[in-house]
Design an enzyme around this catalytic site. Structure first.
Site, PDB file in Angstrom:
ATOM      1  CB  ALA A   1      -0.913   0.010   1.221  1.00  0.00           C
ATOM      2  CE  LYS A   2       3.287   6.669  -4.275  1.00  0.00           C
ATOM      3  NZ  LYS A   2       4.714   6.414  -4.019  1.00  0.00           N
ATOM      4  CB  ALA A   3      -0.406   4.202   3.431  1.00  0.00           C
TER       5      ALA A   3
END
Length: 310
Positions: free
Chosen positions: A160-162
């Site tokens: 996830a690109k959080a």
């Protein structure tokens, strides 16, 4: 006070274009309090057929993957967000720019997990040049091995690109710049090379392009995938493997890849010169092929460019 980002006219929010200054959040939104936000960074390039966004569909697929992992799927279909990206480029009359789709939890519930906080979706775009500078693109950048390490797998979901994941990257970047370097390279908890502060890493040794495994400590980069594909199609051998730190010092060439970094050579690590101390021949071939493709100067066999005005 002037914005640190080049201001544009409008930002897309949940189905409509709103003025730049109206894209605001409450102080107590879940995104501000606890970093409940996922995002993408996508480049749009000028071509002879107008602006074109690189690998837009892959980026939006990853945006939705990130949102699903964090249990905040937006109330829009991927096709809607794809069109929103094209719209903000077109409506703001941009040619070369950075596109930023974001999905976040706004103001509402309290606590770390706040399902009562509304899910809001935005797409912004602004002009942006080379992340590590034109000189760095041509001659390479000086980097260091960071004292900060990537978290162990199953600590954070690195697929996830959080937003919250980038707090560690901020420490790496700040440490590197404070010590006179352009960037930092992160090791994983096992001491093996993971990636840069916000980009993937490649090395070249004896004509083979090598990159670390996706081992749960680094992002599955979309530019990383493109460069691996292009290298293979150009007849350059590639390999994914474990990379010990000392391999950085003895590589013939090193380079970063990423949406921001594109293909950026590395000329030294920890003040040890890499190869000849500049952009190596294989790095230059891959960088040239990449830039020719994204600017529409070469064929696009995989359909990676989405033209804004089609």
């Amino acid at each position: 006070m002037a914005s640190l980002l080049p201001r544009t006219d409008t930002i897309w929010k949940d189905g409509e274009l709103i003025p730049w200054e109206d894209a605001t959040l409450h102080l107590l939104s879940t995104a501000v309090q606890f970093g409940a936000s996922v995002f993408e960074g996508i480049r749009c390039y000028p071509t002879s057929n107008g602006p074109a966004i690189f690998r837009l569909h892959a980026h939006i697929r990853r945006l939705f993957d990130s949102a699903i992992i964090y249990r905040m799927r937006p109330d829009h279909e991927p096709a809607t967000i794809i069109e929103a990206c094209r719209s903000v480029v077109r409506e703001n009359r941009l040619e070369s720019c950075y596109v930023r789709p974001m999905v976040l939890r706004g103001f509402g519930g309290a606590g770390l997990y706040a399902p009562n906080s509304p899910i809001e979706t935005y797409v912004a775009a602004w002009p942006w040049g080379s992340y590590l500078g034109e000189e760095g693109m041509a001659n390479g950048v000086d980097v260091c091995t960071s004292s900060w390490t990537r978290a162990a797998p199953n600590t954070f979901p690195v697929a996830a690109k959080a937003a919250g994941h980038y707090n560690a990257a901020t420490l790496m970047k700040a440490e590197a710049v404070g010590n006179g370097f352009a960037e930092g390279i992160a090791l994983g908890p096992d001491g093996l090379v993971s990636e840069g502060s916000g980009q993937n890493l490649f090395l070249v040794r004896d004509g083979v392009v090598v990159t670390p495994f996706l081992d749960g400590t680094s992002l599955q980069g979309i530019t990383r995938d493109a460069v691996l594909t292009m290298a293979q199609e150009m007849g350059i051998p590639t390999r994914e493997q474990h990379v010990p730190r000392e391999s950085l010092y003895t590589a013939d060439e090193l380079f970063f890849t990423g949406t921001a970094s594109e293909v950026t050579p590395i000329r030294s690590v920890d003040r040890i010169t890499v190869g000849s101390g500049g952009r190596g021949p294989i790095t230059e071939r891959l960088q040239t092929a990449f830039l020719d493709l994204v600017h529409g100067r070469a064929d696009d066999p995989h359909g990676w460019l989405t033209h804004v005005n089609d």
